[in-house]
Motif scaffolding. Structure first.
Motif, PDB file in Angstrom:
ATOM      1  N   VAL A  55       0.886  -4.016   2.917  1.00 57.92           N
ATOM      2  CA  VAL A  55       1.732  -2.848   3.177  1.00 57.92           C
ATOM      3  C   VAL A  55       1.653  -2.484   4.661  1.00 57.92           C
ATOM      4  CG1 VAL A  55       2.073  -0.414   2.669  1.00 57.92           C
ATOM      5  CG2 VAL A  55       1.463  -1.989   0.838  1.00 57.92           C
ATOM      6  N   VAL A  56       2.806  -2.300   5.278  1.00 60.72           N
ATOM      7  CA  VAL A  56       2.855  -1.845   6.672  1.00 60.72           C
ATOM      8  C   VAL A  56       2.618  -0.336   6.672  1.00 60.72           C
ATOM      9  CG1 VAL A  56       4.244  -1.742   8.770  1.00 60.72           C
ATOM     10  CG2 VAL A  56       4.438  -3.716   7.236  1.00 60.72           C
ATOM     11  N   ASP A  57       1.485   0.097   7.220  1.00 62.57           N
ATOM     12  CA  ASP A  57       1.058   1.490   7.062  1.00 62.57           C
ATOM     13  C   ASP A  57       2.060   2.473   7.655  1.00 62.57           C
ATOM     14  OD1 ASP A  57      -2.229   1.501   6.336  1.00 62.57           O
ATOM     15  OD2 ASP A  57      -1.381  -0.347   7.100  1.00 62.57           O
ATOM     16  N   HIS A  58       2.557   2.194   8.866  1.00 66.40           N
ATOM     17  CA  HIS A  58       3.431   3.180   9.516  1.00 66.40           C
ATOM     18  C   HIS A  58       4.798   3.281   8.848  1.00 66.40           C
ATOM     19  CE1 HIS A  58       4.694  -0.569  11.604  1.00 66.40           C
ATOM     20  NE2 HIS A  58       5.884   0.001  11.573  1.00 66.40           N
ATOM     21  N   SER A  59       5.142   2.325   7.949  1.00 65.11           N
ATOM     22  CA  SER A  59       6.427   2.402   7.243  1.00 65.11           C
ATOM     23  C   SER A  59       6.318   3.122   5.906  1.00 65.11           C
ATOM     24  CB  SER A  59       6.977   0.994   7.017  1.00 65.11           C
ATOM     25  OG  SER A  59       6.163   0.277   6.101  1.00 65.11           O
ATOM     26  N   LEU A  60       5.121   3.552   5.525  1.00 66.62           N
ATOM     27  CA  LEU A  60       4.917   4.173   4.220  1.00 66.62           C
ATOM     28  C   LEU A  60       5.527   5.572   4.194  1.00 66.62           C
ATOM     29  CD1 LEU A  60       3.450   3.475   1.542  1.00 66.62           C
ATOM     30  CD2 LEU A  60       1.495   4.756   2.417  1.00 66.62           C
ATOM     31  N   ARG A  61       6.380   5.820   3.225  1.00 65.29           N
ATOM     32  CA  ARG A  61       6.988   7.135   3.049  1.00 65.29           C
ATOM     33  C   ARG A  61       7.264   7.351   1.560  1.00 65.29           C
ATOM     34  NH1 ARG A  61      10.985   3.646   4.649  1.00 65.29           N
ATOM     35  NH2 ARG A  61      13.007   3.813   3.603  1.00 65.29           N
ATOM     36  N   GLY A  62       7.275   8.619   1.160  1.00 67.67           N
ATOM     37  CA  GLY A  62       7.477   8.921  -0.242  1.00 67.67           C
ATOM     38  C   GLY A  62       8.237  10.212  -0.433  1.00 67.67           C
ATOM     39  N   GLU A  63       8.746  10.389  -1.637  1.00 68.08           N
ATOM     40  CA  GLU A  63       9.479  11.604  -1.987  1.00 68.08           C
ATOM     41  C   GLU A  63       9.361  11.832  -3.483  1.00 68.08           C
ATOM     42  OE1 GLU A  63      13.656  11.319  -1.380  1.00 68.08           O
ATOM     43  OE2 GLU A  63      13.806   9.263  -2.120  1.00 68.08           O
ATOM     44  N   LEU A  64       9.504  13.085  -3.870  1.00 67.35           N
ATOM     45  CA  LEU A  64       9.498  13.478  -5.269  1.00 67.35           C
ATOM     46  C   LEU A  64      10.916  13.786  -5.690  1.00 67.35           C
ATOM     47  CD1 LEU A  64       6.358  15.788  -5.311  1.00 67.35           C
ATOM     48  CD2 LEU A  64       6.535  13.513  -6.309  1.00 67.35           C
ATOM     49  N   VAL A  83       5.651  15.701  -0.877  1.00 64.15           N
ATOM     50  CA  VAL A  83       4.598  14.709  -0.681  1.00 64.15           C
ATOM     51  C   VAL A  83       3.854  15.104   0.578  1.00 64.15           C
ATOM     52  CG1 VAL A  83       4.073  12.283  -0.308  1.00 64.15           C
ATOM     53  CG2 VAL A  83       5.929  12.911  -1.844  1.00 64.15           C
ATOM     54  N   LEU A  84       2.607  15.526   0.416  1.00 59.20           N
ATOM     55  CA  LEU A  84       1.836  16.016   1.556  1.00 59.20           C
ATOM     56  C   LEU A  84       1.224  14.886   2.370  1.00 59.20           C
ATOM     57  CD1 LEU A  84      -0.005  18.966  -0.239  1.00 59.20           C
ATOM     58  CD2 LEU A  84       2.165  19.020   1.016  1.00 59.20           C
ATOM     59  N   ASP A  85       0.800  13.844   1.714  1.00 60.74           N
ATOM     60  CA  ASP A  85       0.120  12.773   2.451  1.00 60.74           C
ATOM     61  C   ASP A  85       0.196  11.479   1.643  1.00 60.74           C
ATOM     62  OD1 ASP A  85      -1.517  11.671   4.567  1.00 60.74           O
ATOM     63  OD2 ASP A  85      -3.136  11.618   3.098  1.00 60.74           O
ATOM     64  N   ALA A 215      -5.937  -3.281  -2.528  1.00 62.49           N
ATOM     65  CA  ALA A 215      -5.452  -2.050  -1.905  1.00 62.49           C
ATOM     66  C   ALA A 215      -4.832  -1.153  -2.962  1.00 62.49           C
ATOM     67  CB  ALA A 215      -4.427  -2.356  -0.810  1.00 62.49           C
ATOM     68  N   HIS A 216      -4.874   0.130  -2.674  1.00 62.92           N
ATOM     69  CA  HIS A 216      -4.163   1.118  -3.490  1.00 62.92           C
ATOM     70  C   HIS A 216      -3.687   2.233  -2.564  1.00 62.92           C
ATOM     71  CE1 HIS A 216      -8.261   2.848  -3.363  1.00 62.92           C
ATOM     72  NE2 HIS A 216      -7.641   4.015  -3.422  1.00 62.92           N
ATOM     73  N   ILE A 217      -2.820   3.071  -3.079  1.00 68.24           N
ATOM     74  CA  ILE A 217      -2.226   4.163  -2.303  1.00 68.24           C
ATOM     75  C   ILE A 217      -2.788   5.477  -2.818  1.00 68.24           C
ATOM     76  CG2 ILE A 217      -0.080   5.379  -1.768  1.00 68.24           C
ATOM     77  CD1 ILE A 217       1.370   2.741  -1.867  1.00 68.24           C
ATOM     78  N   GLU A 218      -3.246   6.298  -1.892  1.00 72.32           N
ATOM     79  CA  GLU A 218      -3.674   7.654  -2.223  1.00 72.32           C
ATOM     80  C   GLU A 218      -2.579   8.618  -1.794  1.00 72.32           C
ATOM     81  OE1 GLU A 218      -7.445   8.567  -0.588  1.00 72.32           O
ATOM     82  OE2 GLU A 218      -8.556   7.225  -1.951  1.00 72.32           O
ATOM     83  N   ALA A 219      -2.090   9.403  -2.748  1.00 76.75           N
ATOM     84  CA  ALA A 219      -0.984  10.322  -2.501  1.00 76.75           C
ATOM     85  C   ALA A 219      -1.432  11.740  -2.842  1.00 76.75           C
ATOM     86  CB  ALA A 219       0.229   9.948  -3.340  1.00 76.75           C
ATOM     87  N   SER A 220      -1.118  12.656  -1.938  1.00 77.24           N
ATOM     88  CA  SER A 220      -1.332  14.086  -2.178  1.00 77.24           C
ATOM     89  C   SER A 220       0.040  14.735  -2.315  1.00 77.24           C
ATOM     90  CB  SER A 220      -2.106  14.724  -1.029  1.00 77.24           C
ATOM     91  OG  SER A 220      -3.406  14.161  -0.927  1.00 77.24           O
ATOM     92  N   ILE A 221       0.296  15.353  -3.472  1.00 79.22           N
ATOM     93  CA  ILE A 221       1.599  15.943  -3.743  1.00 79.22           C
ATOM     94  C   ILE A 221       1.419  17.406  -4.136  1.00 79.22           C
ATOM     95  CG2 ILE A 221       2.583  13.732  -4.459  1.00 79.22           C
ATOM     96  CD1 ILE A 221       2.261  14.623  -7.357  1.00 79.22           C
ATOM     97  N   GLU A 222       2.461  18.165  -3.907  1.00 79.39           N
ATOM     98  CA  GLU A 222       2.483  19.580  -4.276  1.00 79.39           C
ATOM     99  C   GLU A 222       3.667  19.809  -5.196  1.00 79.39           C
ATOM    100  OE1 GLU A 222       2.590  24.064  -2.265  1.00 79.39           O
ATOM    101  OE2 GLU A 222       2.964  22.268  -1.059  1.00 79.39           O
ATOM    102  N   LEU A 223       3.408  20.308  -6.383  1.00 81.80           N
ATOM    103  CA  LEU A 223       4.440  20.536  -7.378  1.00 81.80           C
ATOM    104  C   LEU A 223       4.683  22.037  -7.515  1.00 81.80           C
ATOM    105  CD1 LEU A 223       3.380  18.026 -10.182  1.00 81.80           C
ATOM    106  CD2 LEU A 223       5.072  17.693  -8.382  1.00 81.80           C
TER     107      LEU A 223
END
Length: 557
Positions: A55-64, A83-85, A215-223
């Motif tokens: 995974v290219v780190d600087h290209s990582l983005r997410g949305e709810l 998505v906080l982080d 590898a795995h992804i750690e995501a911090s989200i706010e609902l």
């Protein structure tokens, strides 16, 4: 699904599969989707994966996204949160056992293969024990039902001792057989467990399992409040080791048709070795190059200086010959067979405009680094077939096919598998062809023709005028070897003469000594003859031209 809040130490690892992939020329953009289920309002930390370590780190983005939101456009009526982080966590872990990876590799040791074989035998033994246990339980229930039926029948005065005895005997015999088989199966399972433990201990003492990067992804989200079931977390990122290239398959049909027909099947080769398989993924093939404009090109200084020419340079003009490829080969161009394909994987030629091709069905692509062919569509078009010969390039006669791209979409450059007469005849290359433009394919050489080319040069210089004349005479002998009952065929022969860009050098075609006279000579210097050859016929062509240069002009050797 249950989420864990930010104050907990180690959240559960949740699957984050690849649901869509956009393949580019040298990388891919992956889209991963995870349904959140029912989570309370607040901040949650999720561990998602496993994912590819590439995974290219600087290209990582997410949305709810809310349940009524389009994941492709982002349009929706409600807010699903923030998505906080997002971050990628990589670590080295021992290689998983062969039972997890699907079997030992080709370079596996004997003890590793023994461990894998014992694991498979133990798995089958456990299944056999479970099957026999279920069968014995059914027979126990049957015996209990028979005994209850006998008791009830005896109390009701409906005694059937003969039938009851037969049923009890059959049930007890079956119960005893399956109970004995169950005891043997349990004994076999216990013995395989002991052998497997001993083999695993020997494997651990003899070999050290290599470490692999996971590898795995750690995501911090706010609902927010009011987010119901159906909300999704969409994660996008770039990854290398995944790409695509266009490919084609051309089938020429000449028999049984008033005009030859060409069936062109558009395909794509897809590769990926990201470390994780793709299952039922929506695939889009793109020619965009997102990194080409990321950095401006380096501009080297170009210094131009002026100096006075010497007296010898003023008196003499140096002339040089250079080869120029004609960019657009139309019906009047050369019909030689395309050059052999380069062993290096070429780039995607899209004519300067980024284009996207959507694969109609979901694909499953394993991470094996092999080329997987994907069908994109097909079209049939009328074609014109010509037997052409360019002896300067190759002493053969090539069956050249021209057709018009009427699909409404451009044809990207790529290799073409050629099929004629129900069989594979070779491989060619298709150049970029715009919609409505004419494309050309060579369907291999004709074995019944042979061409021989000879070149003779002469040079002379006038004593009084100082003019130098260099003559060149090109002879071509074309022979056809065919059965006597074969029909005459038309062959187009092409040669070329130089084209001068200087007024001091003149190219003269000697029409008197050129036999037979050519049918056409275009502005690019292509000389064309159209010949009709009968079986066992031989034709000789002679082309004569002169390069005439004035005094002080040095022609190249």
């Amino acid at each position: 699904m249950s989420g864990r809040t930010h104050h907990e130490d180690r959240p559960t690892l949740l699957p984050l599969p690849v649901t869509a992939a956009t393949l580019l020329e040298d990388r891919a953009e992956l889209t991963r989707t995870r349904e959140l289920g029912v989570l309370p309002a607040g901040v949650h930390r999720l561990r998602l994966g496993p994912v590819t370590p590439l995974v290219v780190d600087h290209s990582l983005r997410g949305e709810l996204t809310a349940p009524d939101t389009d994941t492709d456009t982002g349009a929706g009526s409600g807010s699903a949160g923030r998505v906080l982080d997002l971050r990628v966590v990589r670590r080295w872990t021992p290689q998983p056992p062969a039972a997890v990876t699907g079997g030992p590799g080709a370079d596996a040791s004997a003890i590793e293969r023994q461990v894998h074989e014992l694991s498979e035998q133990l798995r089958r033994a456990e299944l056999e024990v479970a099957r026999l246990t279920s069968r014995v339980a059914v027979l126990d229930q049957l015996l209990a039902d028979l005994q209850r039926a006998i008791t009830e029948g005896t109390g009701a005065g409906e005694a059937q001792p003969q039938a009851w005895a037969e049923e009890l005997d059959r049930a007890e015999v079956a119960h005893e057989e399956h109970a004995e088989a169950l005891r043997d199966a349990r004994h076999r399972r216990r013995r395989l467990q002991e052998q497997l433990i001993a083999a695993q201990q020997a494997w651990e003492e003899a070999e050290e399992r290599p470490m692999v990067l996971s590898a795995h992804i750690e995501a911090s989200i706010e609902l927010p409040d009011g987010v119901g079931e159906g909300a999704e977390l969409v994660v996008r990122h770039l990854t290398p080791c995944a790409l695509w290239r266009p490919a084609y398959r051309a089938t020429l049909t000449e028999e049984g048709e008033p005009q030859p027909q060409l069936l062109l099947e558009r395909d794509a080769f897809v590769w990926q070795r990201t470390g994780e398989p793709w299952q039922d993924v929506r695939v889009t093939l793109s020619t965009a190059r997102p990194t080409r404009a990321a950095e401006p090109p380096y501009l080297a200084p170009d210094v131009i200086t002026l100096r006075e020419r010497s007296s010898e340079e003023r008196r003499a003009v140096e002339v040089d010959l250079r080869e120029v490829e004609i960019p657009d080969v139309g019906p009047e161009g050369a019909g030689a067979e395309p050059a052999a394909l380069s062993p290096v994987l070429p780039g995607v030629d899209d004519g300067g405009e980024a284009r996207s091709l959507v694969v109609s069905r979901p694909l499953s692509v394993p991470s094996d680094g092999r080329a997987h062919r994907v069908a994109l569509g097909s079209a049939t078009a009328p074609a014109s077939v010509e037997l052409s010969c360019a002896p300067e390039l190759a002493p053969v006669v090539v069956r050249t096919t021209r057709f018009r791209n009427g699909s409404g979409e451009p044809l990207l450059s790529g290799p073409v598998d050629l099929v004629r007469g129900g069989g594979f005849v070779g491989r060619s290359e298709l150049r970029f062809t715009a919609p409505g433009a004419t494309a050309e394919l060579g369907f291999g050489s004709e074995d019944t023709f042979r061409a021989v080319r000879t070149v003779t040069e002469s040079r002379e210089t006038g004593a009084l005028t100082g003019r130098s004349v260099r003559g060149r005479e090109v002879g071509v002998t074309l022979s056809r070897f065919a059965p006597p009952d074969a029909v005459p065929v038309r062959v187009v022969v092409r040669e070329r003469i130089p084209v001068s860009e200087l007024s001091a050098v003149e190219v003269r075609l000697d029409k008197d000594r050129t036999a037979p006279p050519p049918d056409a000579v275009d502005a690019d210097g292509i000389v064309r003859w159209e010949l009709t050859l009968a079986p066992d016929e031989r034709r000789t062509l002679l082309l004569r031209y002169d390069l005439v240069a004035g005094r002080g002009v040095n022609l190249p050797d």
